[in-house]
Scaffold this active site. Structure first.
Site, PDB file in Angstrom:
ATOM      1  N   GLN A 198     -74.440  -2.269  13.183  1.00  0.00           N
ATOM      2  CA  GLN A 198     -73.137  -2.838  13.541  1.00  0.00           C
ATOM      3  C   GLN A 198     -72.130  -2.585  12.418  1.00  0.00           C
ATOM      4  O   GLN A 198     -72.366  -2.933  11.263  1.00  0.00           O
ATOM      5  CB  GLN A 198     -73.283  -4.349  13.809  1.00  0.00           C
ATOM      6  N   ASP A 200     -75.347   5.247  19.078  1.00  0.00           N
ATOM      7  CA  ASP A 200     -73.898   5.120  18.901  1.00  0.00           C
ATOM      8  C   ASP A 200     -73.237   6.492  18.772  1.00  0.00           C
ATOM      9  O   ASP A 200     -72.007   6.581  18.740  1.00  0.00           O
ATOM     10  CB  ASP A 200     -73.582   4.290  17.648  1.00  0.00           C
ATOM     11  N   LYS A 205     -74.913  -7.184  22.884  1.00  0.00           N
ATOM     12  CA  LYS A 205     -75.745  -5.983  23.052  1.00  0.00           C
ATOM     13  C   LYS A 205     -77.205  -6.396  23.279  1.00  0.00           C
ATOM     14  O   LYS A 205     -77.891  -5.847  24.153  1.00  0.00           O
ATOM     15  CB  LYS A 205     -75.606  -5.078  21.818  1.00  0.00           C
TER      16      LYS A 205
END
Ligand code: NAD
Length: 292
Positions: free
Chosen positions: A96, A119, A52
């Protein structure tokens, strides 16, 4: 035999589009910034976060890596997220997952400001999707929608069957297909006669995490098949949730595993970060939908 829906190639195109948006933002003096939070040193998570951050750098976006130790507390992480919420150079925040099980994952995720929720996992973002408001959408379902769009299929009036009902994939993809006027059936571990339901589908999205659960002979001729599952077999191979070769015999389009949905997820995270930078901290209005 169905065509392969090549997630790697589509993801490259998405990245190129995001690159152009980054250039346009630079003209307004804005450099999109993604803060990544990786707790502990799980090797798989480190690889995901690394890809990422590299993705950001390749497109001229900034990333800010935060690496709290595995023994960090929930309140320390919430404080970190709040600090990132307040920073004007951070447009997106990625925590994460999974977090170590000593931590309250939900408390950390819900601390993310909705405008920076790249997200799409906060209750605010999921609620905006449910109620047809614009906002940041979860990356994997966004990637799936882009893959379906690449087939040229008009979703309006089609029957879409989603297998799996997680907050990460199953529920949001069902809502996004509904937004595009598909008739959506959601299946899960208690669904009776899954084969019969899948046999009626113009679009199948399998997000279960069980190797080849969806058999090839369940696929209707000409269906679009999106396989989200990532499963490792006893001999170390990666396979999806769909029996690929047999399903391909019937499908019009099918995603491979690996190389289908997977590459789209990071590309859509980059797209969401650019969108958050374009929109700024006040509005979460990215896209909107019809409910009639
Ligand atoms: P999850 O474990 O949270 O949810 C799985 C769902 O499958 C549940 O809703 C459950 O009801 C359903 N299910 C379980 N057994 C079933 C059965 N026998 N029949 C019908 N439904 C059944 O999983 P998730 O987070 O949605 O992930 C699903 C899969 O997708 C996993 O393999 C995961 O690794 C993969 N995944 C891939 C990406 C990507 O970027 N490619 C992203 C997210 C998840």
């Amino acid at each position: 035999m169905g065509e392969i829906l090549d997630g790697k190639a589509v993801a490259e195109r998405v990245r190129a589009e995001v690159g152009r948006r980054v250039v346009a933002l630079a003209e307004r003096g804005i450099v999109p910034g993604l803060a990544t939070v990786l707790v502990g040193d799980d090797p798989a998570s480190r690889v995901y976060v690394g890809s990422k951050e590299k993705g950001c750098a390749a497109l001229g976006m900034r990333s800010f890596g935060h690496r709290p130790p595995a023994d960090a507390t929930t309140s320390q992480l919430v404080a970190l997220v709040e600090e990132l919420n307040a920073r004007p150079d951070v447009h997106g925040i990625l925590v994460q997952l999974p977090l170590p099980n000593t931590l309250d994952e939900d408390a950390v995720i819900q601390a993310i400001a909705p405008a920076k929720d790249v997200d799409g996992l906060t209750i605010a973002s999921q609620g905006r999707l449910l109620t047809g408001r614009g906002g940041l959408r979860p990356c994997t379902p966004l990637g799936i929608m882009r893959l379906v769009a690449e087939t040229g299929l008009e979703l309006r009036g089609t029957h879409a069957v989603v297998v799996g009902r997680s907050n990460l994939v199953g529920k949001p993809i069902a809502l996004m297909l509904l937004e595009q006027h598909a008739t959506v059936t959601m299946c899960h571990s208690r669904t009776r006669d899954l084969a019969a339901v899948v046999r009626g589908a113009d679009v199948v999205v399998a997000a279960v995490g069980r190797a080849e659960l969806v058999r090839g002979d369940w696929i209707r001729d000409g269906a679009v098949v999106i396989d989200v599952g990532i499963n490792r077999t006893a001999d170390g191979k990666l396979v999806g949730d769909v029996e690929f070769a047999a399903a391909r015999e019937r499908a019009a389009w099918i995603t491979p595993v690996p190389g289908g949905v997977g590459p789209m997820t990071v590309a859509m995270l980059l797209a969401n970060t650019a969108a958050a930078a374009e929109t700024g901290p006040t509005a979460a209005a990215i896209g909107a939908s019809a409910s009639a």
